[in-house]
Scaffold this active site. Structure first.
Site: not given
Ligand code: GLU
Length: 423
Positions: A113
């Site tokens: 992240k």
């Molecule tokens: N931000 C989204 C989540 O929390 C998607 C992450 C992604 O598609 O890599 O799952």
């Protein structure tokens, strides 16, 4: 085992919440528990300084992060969030939840992240582009189509992904569409990706309701957060016969016992920027949102919303976690005591990363699927994952959250064990 020096979590903070979820799963890991400490430490965390020249000529600095919690099952995968409250601790927790989410759905990814500590509303488009490009360059040493693939999260979108893809591509000297997902369609984006997280929330909610004998027709649903996830989930619930009786966002809280007219509400939000002032409902105090009687409550905003105190007040049968980490450990304990089913984030909002995976596969093969193909495959994959989690919960008589963690951590730690320690 010594604690990490760079974070001092409290019990209900994001990383503290994650650690207590790992404590809860440990007894169900059998001999793999030998490896569990792996999950309590991010593999790699990068903090970057992002200096940009603002439109008024001054130089501003922002703090950015990219955390790769685990790369055991594949490249890092997870969104990038722009928010004034972003911290390293929060990004660590969000990256760890991506590890669990990807493994719970059996996507061939680790967990990662990123985030920048800023309020995007205070920046012009040009400034936002500069921040995004500099951030991408700075984290360029650890991201890549085979290393770690960012995507949208809170306050980021397809435009930001386009700038990230372009910056990374310029730096490596070749167009690398697979470096981010959630891109606009002409740049290698996937049909269905924008709606995928909200669609996944609906699909998993539908499955949970079916198993708990809660009828969809006329079901009372309330949503906190009316961004990409909350608004699309609400729209799908309403289209399938449920009533959206309350919505809360950054602008305020509105209620309508009969259920909102969703198209009118969406049109209002597109114009006004928030739900406040919507004529088709009554404004209520923000804190009263948690007292509304519902069948399904969808927290789809930020972490730490369902505290022990709010959990005492909820009148609902199902908490369907659209956001990441919306329920604190103390809140979770109260909900369990009160017999309220919590459908955890790591499966409830996994639709987004599932279609991100489809996008990444399509980019590699340069062959693109129809929206119907995407939606059918999405439904099939997350419904199957939910079934496995439900059965694990029944088998061990544990919460759906601990069951999801059991399925996911078993996968991660099995891979860990089979790979072995290097050197
Ligand atoms: N931000 C989204 C989540 O929390 C998607 C992450 C992604 O598609 O890599 O799952």
């Amino acid at each position: 085992m010594p604690n990490l020096s760079f974070v001092t979590p409290s019990r209900n903070s994001p990383w503290g919440t994650y650690l207590s979820q790992i404590d809860a799963v440990e007894p169900y890991l059998g001999s793999l528990a030998r490896w569990v400490e792996t999950l309590r430490r991010p593999k790699r965390a990068l903090i970057v300084d992002i200096p940009i020249e603002l439109d008024n000529g001054t130089i501003a600095h922002y703090e950015g992060y990219r955390v790769q919690h685990s790369l055991t099952r594949g490249p890092g995968k997870g969104g990038v969030r722009y928010h004034p409250d972003v911290t390293l601790e929060e990004v660590m927790a969000l990256s760890a939840w991506m590890t669990i989410k990807n493994a719970a759905v059996n996507l061939p990814y680790g967990g990662a992240k990123g985030g920048i500590r800023l309020d995007p509303k205070t920046l012009s488009m040009k400034e936002l582009e500069k921040v995004t490009r500099r951030y991408t360059s700075e984290i360029g040493i650890i991201i890549g189509p085979q290393q770690d693939i960012p995507a949208p999260d809170v306050n980021t979108n397809g435009q930001i992904m386009a700038w990230m893809m372009d910056t990374y591509s310029m730096n490596v000297g070749a167009t690398a569409t697979g470096v981010v997902t959630g891109k606009p369609i002409p740049l290698g984006g996937s049909l269905g990706r924008v709606a995928a997280t909200g669609r996944g929330v609906f699909v998993i909610g539908r499955e949970a309701m079916r198993r708990l004998n809660v009828a969809m027709e006329g079901a009372r649903v309330a949503v906190q957060g009316f961004g990409n996830v909350g608004s699309i989930a609400a729209k799908l619930f309403a289209a399938n016969g449920a009533k959206i009786v309350a919505v809360q966002d950054h602008s305020g809280t509105i209620q309508n016992e009969q259920g909102f007219d969703m198209q009118n509400l969406l049109d209002h939000v597109a114009l006004a920027g928030g739900v406040a002032g919507f004529k088709g409902g009554d404004a209520i105090a923000n804190e009263n949102f948690w007292d509304i009687k519902t069948d399904v409550l969808i927290p789809a905003a930020l972490e730490g919303q369902i505290t022990a105190e709010r959990a005492q007040r909820l009148h609902t049968r199902i908490v369907l976690e659209g956001a990441n980490g919306p329920t604190t450990p103390d809140g979770d304990a109260v909900l369990a005591d009160r017999g309220i089913t919590v459908v955890p984030d790591v499966i409830a909002n996994a639709g987004g990363v599932t279609v991100s995976y489809f996008e990444w596969v399509q980019d590699f093969s340069s062959f693109f699927w129809t929206e119907d193909e995407i939606n059918v495959r999405l439904d099939k994959i997350i419904t199957g994952a939910f079934k496995g989690i439900w059965e694990t919960a029944e088998q061990h008589r544990i919460s759906l959250r601990t069951a999801a963690f059991t399925v996911a951590c078993t996968r991660v730690l099995q891979a860990r064990e089979e790979r072995g320690l290097y050197p």
